[in-house]
Design an enzyme around this catalytic site. Sequence first.
Site, PDB file in Angstrom:
ATOM      1  N   ASP A 141       0.828  -1.197   0.000  1.00  0.00           N
ATOM      2  CA  ASP A 141       0.000   0.000   0.000  1.00  0.00           C
ATOM      3  C   ASP A 141       0.871   1.259   0.000  1.00  0.00           C
ATOM      4  OD1 ASP A 141      -2.740   1.159   0.334  1.00  0.00           O
ATOM      5  OD2 ASP A 141      -1.862   1.934   2.180  1.00  0.00           O
ATOM      6  N   GLU A 175      14.638 -15.197   0.643  1.00  0.00           N
ATOM      7  CA  GLU A 175      14.979 -16.209   1.644  1.00  0.00           C
ATOM      8  C   GLU A 175      14.099 -17.448   1.512  1.00  0.00           C
ATOM      9  OE1 GLU A 175      16.073 -12.852   5.081  1.00  0.00           O
ATOM     10  OE2 GLU A 175      14.433 -14.286   5.397  1.00  0.00           O
TER      11      GLU A 175
END
Length: 565
Positions: free
Chosen positions: A221, A271
């Site tokens: 956002d 990751e």
Amino acid sequence: MPTSDEPTSDEPTSAPDTDQAAPWWRTAVVYQIYPRSFADSDGDGIGDLPGITSRVPYLSSLGVDAVWLCPFYPSALADGGYDVDDYRDVDPRLGTLADFDDLVTALHAADIKILVDVVPNHTSDRHAWFVEALASPAGSAARNRYIFRDGLGPDQDRPPNDWESLFGGSAWEPVGDGQYYLHMFAAEQPDLNWHDDSVRADFRATLRFWADRGVDGFRVDVAHGLIKDLNEPYRPWSEISEVIRPDGSHPLWDREDLPEVYREWRAVFDEYVPPRIAVAEASVHPTRRSRYAASDGLGMAFNFEMQDADWLPSDYRRVIDSGLGDLSRGETPTWLLGCHDSPRVATRYGLARNPGRNSQQTARDWLLTDGRLPELDRALGERRARAAVLILLALPGSTYVFQGEELGLHEVGDLPSAALQDPMAQRSGGKEKGRDGCRVPLPWTPDGPSYGFGPGPANLPQPAWFADYSVASESERADSTLSLYRAALALRRVLATGDEFGWLDSGWLDSGDDVLAFRRPGGWVSVTNFGGQPVGLPDGQLLLASGALPDGRLPSDTTAWFRVP
């Protein structure tokens, strides 16, 4: 060619070669869910996570690849959940973390990915950090997580400058000790200071928290708003009220050093196996979109130009060319016609044309509280909305669909003032109705206290015409917008294989400039008639049309897909 009143679909006899190495998100159709308006399981009038889980079979039957879940975090709902109290929990009115885990499990079992909203520009004023900041003195580490400044005047009773909130009124709120905090949205949404390392570290922890729970990606956002230049002297609002610029010169938006934040986020995403994805809500100049869609950053950014395009072939061609520019840089074009912040597409395209202004602006002008009735041609708007979505679904890249667009819903423009929840309505002093009209809870059945949304009334009033637009009603009609979406998404899964794209000029059909036509891999062709007269159709296999094709010709405001030699 078909002459019935139904949209027509024929499965292709063979599929083009498929690029098995392409990641899922490069061609994904993502369905946006506004949780409080999707499905209510407990009868309190508010949609919730168990309600969404109960509708996973519907999402599967629709044929979407992923859902984007708008904020479901604890919130006072000062801005529809985008005022977040706790980024690592679920609003008790919407469920629990266990309910969230159940939703992820159900979606993944249906082979549907999930993206969640992350709101990094601001917290709510009830967030533990902000409560601590108010209890701490000026200059403290707690206040440094936000943007506090001293007021002006001998009594410090005037804001630091004349900047305005995007929701109206001053962007500065006093806290009673001579200081003010910055809020570019509602006063209940204090902006964070992204020059503070603890803020950056905590949001990286939030990303890991949700990724560890199985989230496949994030919608970011206000992605263009995190880094701000608060150095004095402040520039007056009259100089900076035009926020979208091509050079990164605005002190509050799209700053040059912002990509550094998203490179840190990309390290977190990578990751995981597979890497998590992200898409930026970045209201920036088109030439700046690639800063957010870069592979070492968020990876995708919404192309809001289509959301603002008028129903003109020149507008569509310009916007598509802009998105193809993203593609040429190795980025994934990310298309949408509407979302929870914009008027419903069918209404936007059905309003009387206002020469010289795009239909998005015309729609916003209509959403006033002065009692004026719109000059709305509902059938025209729906016809154009159906034609428009077939254009988007035929383009290379990913497409986002806001809940209810697959039903052809119109804006609920006559909500009573007492029912409005959007802070835009409150802070505009009654000049706007805001965004509630596109957030009215969905109709699932043609009857019941909330048309199947839940056991009781909905949190926003639903109009009587919702009955004919309900999922149950439209599922029974082969010519419904829902049937069109289901057919289009099924075909797209077969056809959308590769990024190749080529415009077909007006001489291809001898149709003039009112027809927009382009070719995709495997002989897939999309043709749209923006003009007032029917045009001839190409030789080939008709795959799908957004409306009837009388006398084997393509009428105005209609799109058809073909396979041609």
